[in-house]
Scaffold this motif. Sequence first.
Motif, PDB file in Angstrom:
ATOM      1  N   SER A 287      30.608  -7.513  17.416  1.00  0.00           N
ATOM      2  CA  SER A 287      30.237  -7.651  16.010  1.00  0.00           C
ATOM      3  C   SER A 287      28.738  -7.870  15.840  1.00  0.00           C
ATOM      4  O   SER A 287      28.093  -7.210  15.024  1.00  0.00           O
ATOM      5  N   PHE A 288      28.160  -8.795  16.599  1.00  0.00           N
ATOM      6  CA  PHE A 288      26.738  -9.056  16.354  1.00  0.00           C
ATOM      7  C   PHE A 288      25.852  -7.934  16.887  1.00  0.00           C
ATOM      8  O   PHE A 288      24.769  -7.692  16.367  1.00  0.00           O
ATOM      9  N   PHE A 289      26.287  -7.206  17.913  1.00  0.00           N
ATOM     10  CA  PHE A 289      25.512  -6.043  18.341  1.00  0.00           C
ATOM     11  C   PHE A 289      25.548  -4.948  17.273  1.00  0.00           C
ATOM     12  O   PHE A 289      24.535  -4.307  16.979  1.00  0.00           O
TER      13      PHE A 289
ATOM     14  N   ASP B  87      28.085  -4.674   9.187  1.00  0.00           N
ATOM     15  CA  ASP B  87      28.526  -3.313   9.473  1.00  0.00           C
ATOM     16  C   ASP B  87      29.850  -3.314  10.223  1.00  0.00           C
ATOM     17  O   ASP B  87      30.745  -2.505   9.927  1.00  0.00           O
ATOM     18  N   PHE B  88      29.994  -4.214  11.174  1.00  0.00           N
ATOM     19  CA  PHE B  88      31.239  -4.276  11.943  1.00  0.00           C
ATOM     20  C   PHE B  88      32.417  -4.588  11.028  1.00  0.00           C
ATOM     21  O   PHE B  88      33.474  -3.969  11.117  1.00  0.00           O
ATOM     22  N   ALA B  89      32.219  -5.543  10.131  1.00  0.00           N
ATOM     23  CA  ALA B  89      33.296  -5.912   9.203  1.00  0.00           C
ATOM     24  C   ALA B  89      33.648  -4.758   8.275  1.00  0.00           C
ATOM     25  O   ALA B  89      34.825  -4.535   7.963  1.00  0.00           O
ATOM     26  N   SER B  90      32.643  -3.989   7.855  1.00  0.00           N
ATOM     27  CA  SER B  90      32.899  -2.896   6.914  1.00  0.00           C
ATOM     28  C   SER B  90      33.689  -1.763   7.558  1.00  0.00           C
ATOM     29  O   SER B  90      34.354  -0.985   6.862  1.00  0.00           O
ATOM     30  N   ARG B  91      33.643  -1.657   8.870  1.00  0.00           N
ATOM     31  CA  ARG B  91      34.345  -0.595   9.589  1.00  0.00           C
ATOM     32  C   ARG B  91      35.704  -1.037  10.107  1.00  0.00           C
ATOM     33  O   ARG B  91      36.401  -0.257  10.767  1.00  0.00           O
TER      34      ARG B  91
ATOM     35  N   TYR C 265      20.132  -3.947  19.419  1.00  0.00           N
ATOM     36  CA  TYR C 265      20.529  -5.332  19.672  1.00  0.00           C
ATOM     37  C   TYR C 265      21.111  -6.024  18.446  1.00  0.00           C
ATOM     38  O   TYR C 265      21.537  -7.174  18.520  1.00  0.00           O
ATOM     39  N   GLY C 266      21.116  -5.334  17.326  1.00  0.00           N
ATOM     40  CA  GLY C 266      21.785  -5.850  16.143  1.00  0.00           C
ATOM     41  C   GLY C 266      21.313  -7.233  15.731  1.00  0.00           C
ATOM     42  O   GLY C 266      20.121  -7.551  15.761  1.00  0.00           O
TER      43      GLY C 266
END
Length: 206
Positions: A107-109, A114-118, A196-197
């Motif tokens: 998630s943090f990378f 963005d991770f949550a939206s996908r 590296y997000g």
Amino acid sequence: MEKVSRTIQRTKPEKVHVIGCGAIAREILAICQANQLDHVDLACLPAIWHNTPDRITPGVREAIAKARQEGFKRIFVAYADCGTGGHLDRLCEEEGVERIPGPHCYSFFAGNDDFASRWDDDLTAFFLTDFLARQFEAFVVEPLGLKRHPELRDMYFGHYRKLVYLSQQEDETLQAKAKEAADYLGLEYEYRFTGYGDLTTSLLSA
């Protein structure tokens, strides 16, 4: 390497002791080098704890105590929740330290937002990072006994549809390894370059 303007970096001169997961040590060091974070003192806990999250909170507690004995006043925990079920957050609150926001390194990378939206599309995804692409056999194949018992592959991975490689550095060799991992698991392959997000902004503000 990913470089961020010095204008948003923390200006306090004191050392910051970062207690990090060994699975992201390479990335932490790259960010520090690219952004001249000479004040960061890094200590990493075993990367294999990525597979045994129950060991993370006790290990971090011990590492915090050791850092304070060594005189560090500023401490930052370079873990997300990482499967600790909120125990790491409770420890951080007790100790008055901060950690990387987010549920896990994928998630943090990717960037937590963005991770949550996908998530709806990625519900059946198995994720790799650069580290896991390099260490796929040691961290996935061997611990699950897939070489000894190949029939277990479909038991473990039958509910996954795709393997998503979240790449921190654009490396053709690692991309090939990740594709091989997808083929080994019988999954569709998807590549996403993330850099590296949120790890970068977390280290800059630590």
